[in-house]
Design a protein around this motif. Structure first.
Motif, PDB file in Angstrom:
ATOM      1  N   THR A  88       0.725  -1.218   0.022  1.00  0.00           N
ATOM      2  CA  THR A  88       0.017  -0.004  -0.231  1.00  0.00           C
ATOM      3  C   THR A  88       0.945   1.242  -0.023  1.00  0.00           C
ATOM      4  N   TYR A  89       0.405   2.353  -0.615  1.00  0.00           N
ATOM      5  CA  TYR A  89       1.161   3.634  -0.873  1.00  0.00           C
ATOM      6  C   TYR A  89       1.440   3.958   0.539  1.00  0.00           C
ATOM      7  N   PRO A  90       2.779   4.427   0.761  1.00  0.00           N
ATOM      8  CA  PRO A  90       3.858   4.781   0.016  1.00  0.00           C
ATOM      9  C   PRO A  90       4.698   3.644  -0.242  1.00  0.00           C
ATOM     10  N   VAL A 110       0.909  -2.682  23.120  1.00  0.00           N
ATOM     11  CA  VAL A 110       0.688  -3.059  21.748  1.00  0.00           C
ATOM     12  C   VAL A 110       2.029  -2.929  20.976  1.00  0.00           C
ATOM     13  N   LYS A 111       2.416  -3.821  20.238  1.00  0.00           N
ATOM     14  CA  LYS A 111       3.558  -3.951  19.327  1.00  0.00           C
ATOM     15  C   LYS A 111       3.466  -2.905  18.417  1.00  0.00           C
ATOM     16  N   PHE A 112       4.636  -2.063  18.231  1.00  0.00           N
ATOM     17  CA  PHE A 112       4.866  -0.851  17.108  1.00  0.00           C
ATOM     18  C   PHE A 112       5.981  -0.889  16.416  1.00  0.00           C
ATOM     19  N   ARG A 113       6.056  -0.339  15.412  1.00  0.00           N
ATOM     20  CA  ARG A 113       7.029   0.054  14.643  1.00  0.00           C
ATOM     21  C   ARG A 113       7.106   1.444  14.130  1.00  0.00           C
ATOM     22  N   ALA A 114       8.109   2.470  14.241  1.00  0.00           N
ATOM     23  CA  ALA A 114       8.125   3.579  13.765  1.00  0.00           C
ATOM     24  C   ALA A 114       9.387   3.869  12.961  1.00  0.00           C
ATOM     25  N   PHE A 115       9.258   4.572  11.792  1.00  0.00           N
ATOM     26  CA  PHE A 115      10.576   4.817  11.097  1.00  0.00           C
ATOM     27  C   PHE A 115      10.315   5.893   9.919  1.00  0.00           C
ATOM     28  N   THR A 116      11.537   6.152   9.421  1.00  0.00           N
ATOM     29  CA  THR A 116      11.458   7.151   8.324  1.00  0.00           C
ATOM     30  C   THR A 116      11.650   6.202   6.940  1.00  0.00           C
ATOM     31  N   TYR A 117      10.918   6.597   6.006  1.00  0.00           N
ATOM     32  CA  TYR A 117      10.626   5.785   4.820  1.00  0.00           C
ATOM     33  C   TYR A 117      10.829   6.769   3.690  1.00  0.00           C
ATOM     34  N   SER A 118      11.760   6.600   2.606  1.00  0.00           N
ATOM     35  CA  SER A 118      11.842   7.496   1.470  1.00  0.00           C
ATOM     36  C   SER A 118      11.687   6.611   0.239  1.00  0.00           C
ATOM     37  N   PHE A 119      11.220   6.995  -0.822  1.00  0.00           N
ATOM     38  CA  PHE A 119      11.652   6.462  -2.187  1.00  0.00           C
ATOM     39  C   PHE A 119      11.472   7.647  -3.286  1.00  0.00           C
ATOM     40  N   THR A 120      12.254   7.619  -4.548  1.00  0.00           N
ATOM     41  CA  THR A 120      11.995   8.224  -5.495  1.00  0.00           C
ATOM     42  C   THR A 120      11.016   7.698  -6.477  1.00  0.00           C
ATOM     43  N   SER A 122       8.597   7.723  -9.967  1.00  0.00           N
ATOM     44  CA  SER A 122       8.894   7.831 -11.538  1.00  0.00           C
ATOM     45  C   SER A 122       7.714   7.927 -12.249  1.00  0.00           C
ATOM     46  N   LEU A 123       7.472   8.647 -13.321  1.00  0.00           N
ATOM     47  CA  LEU A 123       6.380   9.027 -13.967  1.00  0.00           C
ATOM     48  C   LEU A 123       6.153   7.624 -15.118  1.00  0.00           C
ATOM     49  N   VAL A 124       7.552   7.248 -15.332  1.00  0.00           N
ATOM     50  CA  VAL A 124       7.374   6.042 -16.154  1.00  0.00           C
ATOM     51  C   VAL A 124       6.739   4.945 -15.590  1.00  0.00           C
ATOM     52  N   GLU A 125       7.005   4.782 -14.223  1.00  0.00           N
ATOM     53  CA  GLU A 125       6.467   3.406 -13.714  1.00  0.00           C
ATOM     54  C   GLU A 125       4.978   3.994 -13.009  1.00  0.00           C
ATOM     55  N   ASN A 126       4.647   5.119 -13.061  1.00  0.00           N
ATOM     56  CA  ASN A 126       3.651   5.649 -12.274  1.00  0.00           C
ATOM     57  C   ASN A 126       3.388   5.189 -11.038  1.00  0.00           C
ATOM     58  N   SER A 127       4.739   5.626 -10.144  1.00  0.00           N
ATOM     59  CA  SER A 127       4.809   5.249  -8.619  1.00  0.00           C
ATOM     60  C   SER A 127       4.465   6.189  -7.771  1.00  0.00           C
ATOM     61  N   GLY A 128       3.859   7.539  -8.324  1.00  0.00           N
ATOM     62  CA  GLY A 128       3.627   8.320  -7.478  1.00  0.00           C
ATOM     63  C   GLY A 128       4.824   9.336  -7.235  1.00  0.00           C
ATOM     64  N   LYS A 129       4.753  10.535  -6.565  1.00  0.00           N
ATOM     65  CA  LYS A 129       5.708  11.330  -6.717  1.00  0.00           C
ATOM     66  C   LYS A 129       6.880  11.153  -5.658  1.00  0.00           C
ATOM     67  N   GLY A 130       6.821  10.181  -4.869  1.00  0.00           N
ATOM     68  CA  GLY A 130       7.932   9.795  -3.923  1.00  0.00           C
ATOM     69  C   GLY A 130       7.980  10.930  -2.830  1.00  0.00           C
ATOM     70  N   GLY A 131       8.921  10.838  -2.095  1.00  0.00           N
ATOM     71  CA  GLY A 131       9.211  11.786  -1.140  1.00  0.00           C
ATOM     72  C   GLY A 131       9.766  10.833   0.105  1.00  0.00           C
ATOM     73  N   VAL A 132       9.721  11.713   1.444  1.00  0.00           N
ATOM     74  CA  VAL A 132      10.190  11.115   2.656  1.00  0.00           C
ATOM     75  C   VAL A 132       8.902  11.004   3.625  1.00  0.00           C
ATOM     76  N   PHE A 133       8.646   9.966   4.102  1.00  0.00           N
ATOM     77  CA  PHE A 133       7.574   9.561   5.125  1.00  0.00           C
ATOM     78  C   PHE A 133       7.759   9.264   6.423  1.00  0.00           C
TER      79      PHE A 133
END
Length: 189
Positions: A88-90, A110-120, A122-133
């Protein structure tokens, strides 16, 4: 001629000194950033994994010949496989995927996980604009029956919230409380 040579040497020394200062302050900032996550995890008895907290990081396994990983894809990135293997996006799209500053543990039973996720993206792959989350997720055994708020999804027995920007330690517990409240409202409602 001597004055010109001295001026050239002076400017070269000046440029090298300025470069050294920039590198020094960049490394100092990165260490301080890293210690902020480590200190938060230690204060609350959570687990901390820097993961890809630096652009050039070393893999801990001996499978890499020179110890460096580069151009990682979702299918080969050990940190994505371990912490962020969702569709699921992102997640699950783009290139140059990174997982950094992972904090995990148990909060209010409650078990949890937190982190920074990033990706670049691509218009070619139609993957969304990317960014840092900023990613905050909790274990949730049952799929919620109600429609989830935007930037929240359920996948693989996990209730996840993602926000634009780096993970901030000051907001982790707030995000966890929102997800726990959401989980509890679906169970009782």
């Amino acid at each position: 001629m001597l004055v010109t040579t001295l001026l050239i040497i002076f400017f070269i020394v000046l440029i090298l000194s300025m470069t050294a200062l920039i590198v020094y302050f960049s490394i100092r900032y990165a260490k301080r950033e890293n210690s902020q996550y480590e200190q938060f995890a230690k204060e609350h008895s959570y687990y901390f994994d820097k993961a890809q907290g630096q652009l050039s990081y070393r893999e801990n396994s001996k499978s890499s010949q020179n110890g460096m990983l580069s151009n990682l894809k979702l299918s080969t990135n050990p940190f994505v496989e371990k912490y962020a293997n969702y569709t699921t996006y992102p997640f699950g799209r783009g290139t140059d995927i990174k997982v950094a500053y992972v904090i995990s543990g148990i909060y209010e039973n409650v078990k949890f996980r937190a982190f920074t996720y990033s990706f670049t993206g691509s218009l070619v792959e139609n993957s969304g604009k990317g960014g840092v989350f900023s990613i905050v997720m909790i274990q949730c055994d049952k799929q919620p029956a109600h429609l989830l708020p935007s930037q929240t999804f359920f996948e693989k027995n996990t209730l996840c919230q993602y926000l634009q920007g780096n993970l901030e330690v000051d907001t982790i517990h707030e995000g966890l409380e929102q997800l726990i409240e959401l989980k509890n409202s679906y169970i009782s409602g």
